[in-house]
Write an enzyme that holds these catalytic residues in place. Sequence first.
Site, PDB file in Angstrom:
ATOM      1  CG  HIS A  74      -0.345   0.255   2.506  1.00  0.00           C
ATOM      2  ND1 HIS A  74       0.033  -0.747   3.366  1.00  0.00           N
ATOM      3  CD2 HIS A  74      -0.008   1.408   3.119  1.00  0.00           C
ATOM      4  CE1 HIS A  74       0.549  -0.228   4.457  1.00  0.00           C
ATOM      5  NE2 HIS A  74       0.540   1.085   4.332  1.00  0.00           N
ATOM      6  CG  ASP A 112      -0.087  -4.077   2.723  1.00  0.00           C
ATOM      7  OD1 ASP A 112       0.141  -3.498   1.642  1.00  0.00           O
ATOM      8  OD2 ASP A 112      -0.258  -3.459   3.791  1.00  0.00           O
ATOM      9  N   GLY A 171       3.378   7.262   7.734  1.00  0.00           N
ATOM     10  CA  GLY A 171       4.702   7.262   7.116  1.00  0.00           C
ATOM     11  C   GLY A 171       5.593   6.151   7.622  1.00  0.00           C
ATOM     12  CG  ASN A 172       6.592   4.859  11.611  1.00  0.00           C
ATOM     13  OD1 ASN A 172       6.121   5.507  12.531  1.00  0.00           O
ATOM     14  ND2 ASN A 172       7.895   4.806  11.368  1.00  0.00           N
ATOM     15  CB  SER A 173       3.340   2.044   5.820  1.00  0.00           C
ATOM     16  OG  SER A 173       2.109   2.267   6.422  1.00  0.00           O
ATOM     17  CG  LEU A 207      -9.391 -24.551  -5.360  1.00  0.00           C
ATOM     18  CD1 LEU A 207     -10.308 -24.828  -4.172  1.00  0.00           C
ATOM     19  CD2 LEU A 207      -8.746 -25.840  -5.837  1.00  0.00           C
ATOM     20  N   GLY A 208     -11.001 -21.896  -8.625  1.00  0.00           N
ATOM     21  CA  GLY A 208     -11.984 -21.374  -9.559  1.00  0.00           C
ATOM     22  C   GLY A 208     -13.414 -21.563  -9.117  1.00  0.00           C
TER      23      GLY A 208
END
Length: 408
Positions: A147, A189, A261-263, A317-318
């Site tokens: 992200h 992520d 901002g720490n992500s 699998l679908g």
Amino acid sequence: MEENQKENFNQSEDKFKSISVQKPKKHGMLKTVVVPFASGIIGASLVVGVCFGVPKIREIILPSGQGTSILQTNTNKTTEDSKINATAISLQGYSETAMGVAEKVQPSIVGIQIEYNVNSFFGQSTSTATGSGIIISEDGYILTNNHVVSASTSSSYYEVTDAKSVKVTLYNDETVYDAKIVGKDDKTDLAVIKIEKDGLTKAELGDSSTVKVGEFVMAVGCPLGLNTTVTQGIISAVDRTVTAEGNKYVVLQTDAAINSGNSGGALVNSKGQVIGINTLKLSGNGIEGIGFAIPISSTTEIVAQLIENKKVIRPYLGIEGIALTDEMATQYKLVKGVYISKVQNFTAAQKAGLEIGDVITEIDGNKIETVEDIDKIKESHKIGDKLTIKVYRNKEYKDLKLTLEEQP
């Protein structure tokens, strides 16, 4: 099972077994847009750990007996109390440990600045956001959150593109480096970016499976664009399940400060080893000190695939399905399991003969009661592996052979 389900945000701490988490707004986004941009970069804090017992780094940099004692062992403890390791420590020793960990980790943490195009009623504008990253190789590979570099979204009022430029700043280096996105994965992520520079200080990765509740940690990152900021806390919980934007994560919980901002920054133990990637936090009235980090040991295979394949290749699998409770099974004269509501064309499921209305009750002899049961088995296999799927159809059981294929 490939369902993209949105789960409501649950702020109840007393039912924290599975909670829903929303990502906080990124720093500095969309100042020129009337309608605020609601989905941005999570501020995740990196935590550098210090143990009260015998901190590993303190053993190296601080002679024994130095400093003023702030905790003394009680010689009159009961048998039960004696189980607690109340080793005498010093305030100076604690500080030296924290400083030693920060000194070791800071050179491996980078600041990331992303630039986006924003289209709205008022035309096109440019907006920026910040994040953090962890150097994982001496030749420029950097691990961060998906992200951070992938925030494309749209609404009735605006549209935000993927990052059109990614720039990186290093510790004690005023040069701004252009970075390219190597690979990214929305489900976990995680993302890998790269700058063209050699001789970098890569982070030492720890074993997140050995982390204990109460263990001291510190966070190193770039909150609000303030490079190499450190905060401290403890591990509040391990193996916590949280949900954000339809994806479930099994994470470490910490009370270390988390800011925008720490992500993508690192959660670090008392040895200066990265044990997690700070990714999520809870925010709102009555919420304080609840942040989450992706365990570093769970990222190894994902990172390898992102570097090699530019994406994560997963078995597929679908089908789409609904978990049947005992009451539902009785009501519809079926059996407990996962009811298949959709079979996608030209998928492994269709080729294996699965049909709408089938109820999956077992896979390779393992009982199936929920969609998560199917996903867990599927994700433990590789593309090309064969599964035996038992289904309930027309009041009888059938065994079908399915060969896993790549997710489109």
